[in-house]
Design an enzyme around this catalytic site. Structure first.
Site, PDB file in Angstrom:
ATOM      1  N   ARG A 122     -13.525   9.822 -12.650  1.00 51.08           N
ATOM      2  CA  ARG A 122     -14.963   9.788 -12.935  1.00 51.08           C
ATOM      3  C   ARG A 122     -15.174   9.592 -14.433  1.00 51.08           C
ATOM      4  O   ARG A 122     -15.545  10.492 -15.170  1.00 51.08           O
ATOM      5  CB  ARG A 122     -15.625  11.078 -12.438  1.00 51.08           C
ATOM      6  N   GLN A 127     -16.884   3.150 -13.531  1.00 52.85           N
ATOM      7  CA  GLN A 127     -18.129   3.206 -12.762  1.00 52.85           C
ATOM      8  C   GLN A 127     -18.394   1.938 -11.963  1.00 52.85           C
ATOM      9  O   GLN A 127     -18.889   1.990 -10.841  1.00 52.85           O
ATOM     10  CB  GLN A 127     -19.308   3.500 -13.694  1.00 52.85           C
ATOM     11  N   ASP A 130     -16.559   1.996  -8.550  1.00 55.15           N
ATOM     12  CA  ASP A 130     -16.707   3.226  -7.782  1.00 55.15           C
ATOM     13  C   ASP A 130     -17.300   2.977  -6.394  1.00 55.15           C
ATOM     14  O   ASP A 130     -18.520   2.933  -6.228  1.00 55.15           O
ATOM     15  CB  ASP A 130     -17.579   4.199  -8.582  1.00 55.15           C
ATOM     16  N   SER A 133     -19.669   5.909  -4.943  1.00 56.69           N
ATOM     17  CA  SER A 133     -21.058   5.923  -5.416  1.00 56.69           C
ATOM     18  C   SER A 133     -21.875   4.794  -4.797  1.00 56.69           C
ATOM     19  O   SER A 133     -22.994   5.012  -4.323  1.00 56.69           O
ATOM     20  CB  SER A 133     -21.105   5.824  -6.945  1.00 56.69           C
ATOM     21  N   TYR A 228     -17.132  17.818  -8.992  1.00 59.85           N
ATOM     22  CA  TYR A 228     -17.248  17.975  -7.544  1.00 59.85           C
ATOM     23  C   TYR A 228     -17.405  19.446  -7.187  1.00 59.85           C
ATOM     24  O   TYR A 228     -16.925  20.342  -7.885  1.00 59.85           O
ATOM     25  CB  TYR A 228     -16.011  17.418  -6.832  1.00 59.85           C
TER      26      TYR A 228
END
Length: 365
Positions: A122, A127, A130, A133, A228
């Site tokens: 993360r 990103q 990902d 997501s 998380y």
């Protein structure tokens, strides 16, 4: 190199891990791309569209695996597909690696190089790759849309000459990517939204979307260093149950998204709580495949307990296959582009880069 993508044979899966746009980019690099016949049909991508992008259509998956150097998939290979894998073949997919230790050992013995994109660190550099997501975002949206369809009431407040119809009340349990999108979607439709999560730091995110955060006064921290959620204490669970039961009695729609990586999903709503409800309520359990947040829920099925209608829906994103495939394919391409050397035209996975080190589940790069 020869790249390939095949039709997903996992039940209820409509997505494909590549789009014609991505095929065209890879073909422009100077490589071949094989697509299994009708692999993109349920995602809105015809064989003709892939052919125009430079792909070759083949109708025999065994022959595709025999030729491919790099395979893009939504899910890791099934036991049947494992028979076709070749040594040193690169497979990029969602492997559910934290729950599939036996499969990973089999893949290591075959000698394939597997990258599980659900294990991406993360960090900002990752990103754009990902998959969790991008797919959870769509799933959270779809959960609300489906729930509203099955709840026999209008969502927004309606003031008429005949009287006022109150807005629907939503309860979102678990405020990760899916939960945040569920909050935003429910608010856009005109609902009143409450949300609860064991991580205190998400309160601000909930409120920024117009939701109301149900906060428990508690000194413990149930978030790991990556952000998380972690398992909660027995004391917290008792307080949480009382809080949720009170809110459930006022709710019309519940979306549950709470999961703990590598472990069974936490049970948030038990049958005793469901039996205590008197109003019609629709519950979408998005954690059904990993144990479920709702006792009695079954993945890909509707069940009724008391006045509650409960849908186990761990793969809602497949119902948005065109949009989901587009995002997933872009995630995969961004990962591959990171490893691609424009001078040698080869994929070089730097073992010192945490993006590759943490996603590599077979450790043979």
């Amino acid at each position: 190199m020869i790249f390939a993508s095949l039709k997903e044979i996992r039940p209820h899966e409509k997505r494909i891990a590549v789009t014609p746009e991505i095929v065209q980019k890879i073909v422009q690099w100077g490589h071949d791309f094989l697509i299994e016949k009708n692999a993109g049909k349920e995602s809105g991508f015809s064989d003709e569209m892939f052919e125009k992008s430079g792909a070759k259509i083949m109708d025999n998956p065994k022959k595709i695996y025999a030729q491919a150097d790099v395979v893009f998939k939504i899910w890791g290979p099934t036991r049947e597909e494992e028979k076709y894998l070749q040594q040193d073949q690169i497979i990029i997919a969602h492997f559910e690696a934290q729950n599939n230790a036996e499969q990973i050992e089999r893949l290591k013995k075959i000698g394939v190089k597997c990258f599980a994109l659900e294990l991406l660190p993360r960090i900002s550099r990752a990103q754009s790759m990902d998959i969790l997501s991008s797919q959870s975002n769509l799933a959270g949206y779809k959960a609300v849309i489906n729930a509203v369809f099955y709840q026999d009431k209008v969502v927004p407040m309606m003031m008429t000459a005949a009287g006022t119809v109150p807005p629907l009340k939503f309860l979102i349990l678990g405020v990760g990517v899916a939960g945040l999108q569920a909050i935003a979607t429910a608010k856009r439709l005109g609902g009143i939204v409450y949300a609860q999560d064991v991580r205190k730091e998400v309160k601000e995110q909930v409120e920024s979307l117009g939701g109301r955060f149900l906060e428990l006064k508690n000194e413990e921290n149930f978030a790991d260093k990556t952000g998380y959620a972690t398992e909660t204490s027995a004391e917290y669970q008792k307080k949480q149950k009382d809080l949720l039961l009170s809110q459930l009695k006022q709710s019309d729609v519940v979306i549950t998204t709470a999961q703990i990586p590598g472990k069974k999903a936490p049970l948030l709503i038990d049958k005793e709580m469901l039996q205590a409800l008197s109003q019609p309520i629709v519950i979408m359990d998005m954690a059904a495949s990993s144990g479920g947040n709702v006792e009695g829920s079954k993945d890909n099925e509707w069940v009724s307990i008391g006045s509650a209608k409960i849908c186990g829906c761990s793969n809602l994103v497949s119902e948005l296959a065109p949009s989901a495939s587009k995002l997933f394919a872009q995630n995969v391409f961004n990962f591959v582009q990171k490893a691609y050397d424009l001078q040698t035209h080869e994929l070089i996975f730097d073992a010192n880069d945490e993006i590759f080190a943490k996603t590599n589940i077979t450790q043979n790069i």
